[in-house]
Each structure stands twice: as C-alpha cells, then as structure tokens.
Design an enzyme around this catalytic site. Structure first.
Site, mmCIF file in Angstrom:
data_model
loop_
_atom_site.group_PDB
_atom_site.id
_atom_site.type_symbol
_atom_site.label_atom_id
_atom_site.label_comp_id
_atom_site.label_asym_id
_atom_site.label_seq_id
_atom_site.Cartn_x
_atom_site.Cartn_y
_atom_site.Cartn_z
ATOM 1 N N HIS A 10 13.023 -79.220 29.744
ATOM 2 C CA HIS A 10 12.351 -77.989 30.148
ATOM 3 C C HIS A 10 12.594 -77.756 31.635
ATOM 4 C CE1 HIS A 10 9.264 -74.924 30.769
ATOM 5 N NE2 HIS A 10 9.280 -74.757 29.462
ATOM 6 N N ASP B 213 9.307 -76.047 21.838
ATOM 7 C CA ASP B 213 10.150 -75.503 20.765
ATOM 8 C C ASP B 213 10.368 -76.534 19.664
ATOM 9 O OD1 ASP B 213 10.738 -72.932 22.008
ATOM 10 O OD2 ASP B 213 11.873 -74.089 23.462
#
Length: 419
Positions: free
Chosen positions: A316, A364
C-alpha cells in the site's frame, strides 16, 4: 498535575492538539507525513505522542510541507491517515466498522454529527426515486450478459441523474438528500442475485439497511450467517473514504466547478475502475480463485512473480507496515467462517506471500477473501468499493461546494523552451 505518560515523555492526543492549536484529526495527518511519532497507550485505546517532538513543532509553527511529485495538497476536515488506519472526522474508522451501520457512518462523513450512532430520522430506510430506478433498469436491457457490476454502475448513475429534477440543488441539505437516494438507487438498479427480502428491483423490497440490500444484489444466496453480513457492512464502512485517493481527487475537481452530485459520483466511478485503485480487488479475487486448494498457493503466486507481474492485494502506498483495514476485515471473515475451504485458500496465499517476503496485504485482498468465502458474484468487490466510496465522494463534494473557486492544479513545465 503531570500524569505518568507525560513523565515518560509521551502525552495523549488531547494534550498534543491543545499544545499545537490544531484539531486531533490533524495530529494523525502529521503522523502520516512523518512529522510526529505516535504509539499506543498501554490500555490500547489511546494514541500517545512524544512530548519533546510536540514541543519542538509548537515552537517551529505548523508544518507547510510542499507537495511531493504526483501530490496535490487540499485542506480537508473529513479523513486523516494514520500509521496503519484512517480516521473519519477524528474517529477511528476501524472502531466505527465494528459498531456502526454504513448509513450512520455516511451521515458522520457528510454532516459531522456528534453522535453518529444515533438512528438518523428514526432509522427510515434510504429510498431511491422509483422513476430513476426504472430508467436505470431499462437502460441496462441491452447490455451483454456477464457484465461486471461496476460496469453497470456507470450506466445506472447516468440514468439516475437524468430523472432527478433536483440534482442541481447544491445546498448541504439537498446534497445529503440526493446522496441517500443516489446510493439507494445504485443498489436497487443492480440485477438481483437472489430473491431474499430486499432482493427485488424497482422499489420492490427496498427497505432495510443498504448493506443487506447490496448483499442481495451481489450474492446468489441470502446472508444466512450474521457474521458474514457484519463483515460485508464493515468492509463498506472501511472503504467509505480514504482521504485524497485518485477517484476522490477527480470527484473534488468535478464538485469544485459545481458539477451536480451525480456528475461527481460519475467522475469518481471513472477513476475507481483502474486496476491500481478500486479495480485491484478484482485482481485479488481472481488470484484467490486460482488457488483450488491450499497446496496451489505456491504455484499461483510464483507464476505471477516469474512473469514479472505484481501480486494483487499486497502493498500500500500509505501503509508501509501494514493496512489495519485488511487485518480487521480478515479477522471478521475468519470469525464468521472458520474452516471454510475458500478461507483456507486465502490463508495459504497470505502464508506464501509472507514466505516470499512480499509487502503486507491490503484491504483489496481481504475484500476478495470475503467475496470468495461469501460466494459473491465475480467483480463484487469493485461494486462494494464503488457504492461505499460514493459516501466519501459526496462528503468531499460538500466541502468543495462550500468553497469559492475551482481547483486548478498547475503543471511543472518540462517541455521545449517556448519560442
């Protein structure tokens, strides 16, 4: 009187914010920018800040760091990013995901109510305009079969806009009313995956919470397990906003030139579909689907790495040491479906990624794991992301509608010398 944490060189958020003359949410923005260090208090419920660092910052004045490459600085009071989590108007989004409804969190993002947990207007369900849903359903009649839900949402948003004569009312009350109807319309106009209560279309069975109604559009069977539905709603809350993500920048730019709320959402949807943004969950979904049994995880991950492909669902840009949203959502899925074969496949991928020292999983991946365990339709994660983030886009639109002029970023010209 000086407490033990102050004697130990650390002070709580209230004291730090008072010394700096800022709101508590600003402290977490400073943490995400590397301006302040933060640690958890021994009780695990509070954040502590290094007193000497706070004092030095107070003497220097509030930081005005210029934007880095690819960054656009916009002042906002909606979401602050911390070291491993985000905060909605100063409240821990992970904590809200465990105790609030999506509607309550949306109201908090839009209006900043002091008590976001109180039912809004007697907990009346959000309702779409019937003519808007009918138009959106009709507009989908010629679409090819097998289309992913996110592709349908683009068309649905346009149809809802065309039938709403009040869409240009940009006062706060009008935008909030439009937001409720818009989100309900996005959900109700999707094809029903099952015929449970709330699974109908065009206003039929349109009561109840948004999370349950969206579940019935994305899952072929009703939510038989309350734990999985709770995880589903928690995912929506965790994804409702995330500061200035790419789609939110697009939404804010649209709002800054006074585009109506539907156009704001359409702008966000267009950017969200990218595989480096909301579309990343679809890549993670396909990754888990390839793992027919846990033993296949090594091959599936290895093949992507050998092909030079990124492994979707890992790493991320903000949370370098781990995405707290991912950890919370995975824990909810584990608690709701222990021993599930699709959970075992997801766990095997996590283990293989750790063995290969890949970056930490992001939200996700956990969203894809939830979809696999719950049996959601292909592409469901993108749709959950889109419907949830609509709340955030409209919160940012409300901020832009209250400003005077349009957002006008400037380029750093690097082309040929003008002649």
């Amino acid at each position: 009187m000086v407490d033990e944490e102050q004697l130990g060189g650390w002070i709580d958020a209230k004291a730090a914010a008072e010394r700096l003359g800022v709101k508590p949410a600003t402290l977490y923005a400073y943490v995400s920018r590397g301006v302040l260090r933060r640690r958890q208090a021994p009780d695990g419920r509070r954040s502590l800040f290094e007193a000497a660092q706070v004092e030095e910052l107070a003497r220097r004045g509030r930081p005005r760091r210029p934007p880095g490459p690819g960054e656009l600085a916009i002042e906002s009071a909606i979401t602050a990013l911390g070291a491993d989590r985000h905060y909605y108007r100063g409240r821990d989004a992970l904590e809200m995901a465990g105790s609030r409804t999506f509607e309550e969190v949306a109201a908090w993002l839009w209006q900043g109510r002091d008590e976001p947990g109180e039912p809004e207007e007697g907990a009346e369900p959000w309702r779409a305009r019937a003519d808007g849903v009918a138009a959106a359903v009709a507009a989908q009649s010629g679409l090819p079969p097998g289309l992913l839900p996110l592709d349908r949402l683009h068309l649905i948003a346009a149809a809802l806009a065309a039938t709403d004569p009040l869409r240009h009312h940009l006062d706060p009350e009008g935008v909030v009313a439009t937001g409720r109807a818009l989100i309900a319309g996005l959900v109700e106009a999707l094809p029903a995956a099952n015929r449970a209560p709330g699974g109908g279309r065009g206003g039929e069975g349109s009561g109840g919470r948004i999370a349950e109604r969206l579940w019935n559009r994305l899952c072929p069977h009703p939510p038989g397990d309350a734990g999985l539905l709770r995880a589903f709603e928690a995912a929506m809350i965790l994804l409702a906003d995330h500061e200035l993500a790419a789609s939110t920048v697009a939404a804010r730019v649209a709002a800054s030139v006074r585009a109506d709320p539907y156009a704001v959402v359409a702008s966000g949807l267009g950017v969200l579909s990218g595989p480096l943004h909301g579309g990343a969950s679809y890549g993670a979904e396909r990754l888990i689907a390839e793992v027919a049994d846990p033993e296949a995880a090594s091959r599936v991950v290895g093949e992507r790495l050998r092909g030079g492909e990124p492994v979707p669902g890992f790493g991320h840009a903000v949370y370098k040491s781990g995405d707290g949203r991912a950890a919370l959502l995975m824990d909810l899925v584990r608690a709701a479906a222990p021993g599930h074969d699709r959970l075992a496949a997801a766990e095997a991928v996590l283990a293989e990624a750790a063995r290969r020292r890949l970056p930490e999983p992001n939200v996700d991946f956990s969203l894809a794991a939830l979809g696999a365990v719950a049996g959601l339709v292909p592409g469901a994660g993108e749709a959950v992301f889109a419907v949830a983030r609509t709340a955030g886009w409209l919160a940012h639109a409300l901020e832009e509608y209250g400003r005077r002029g349009p957002l006008r970023p400037r380029a750093v010209y690097v082309g040929p010398e003008p002649s």
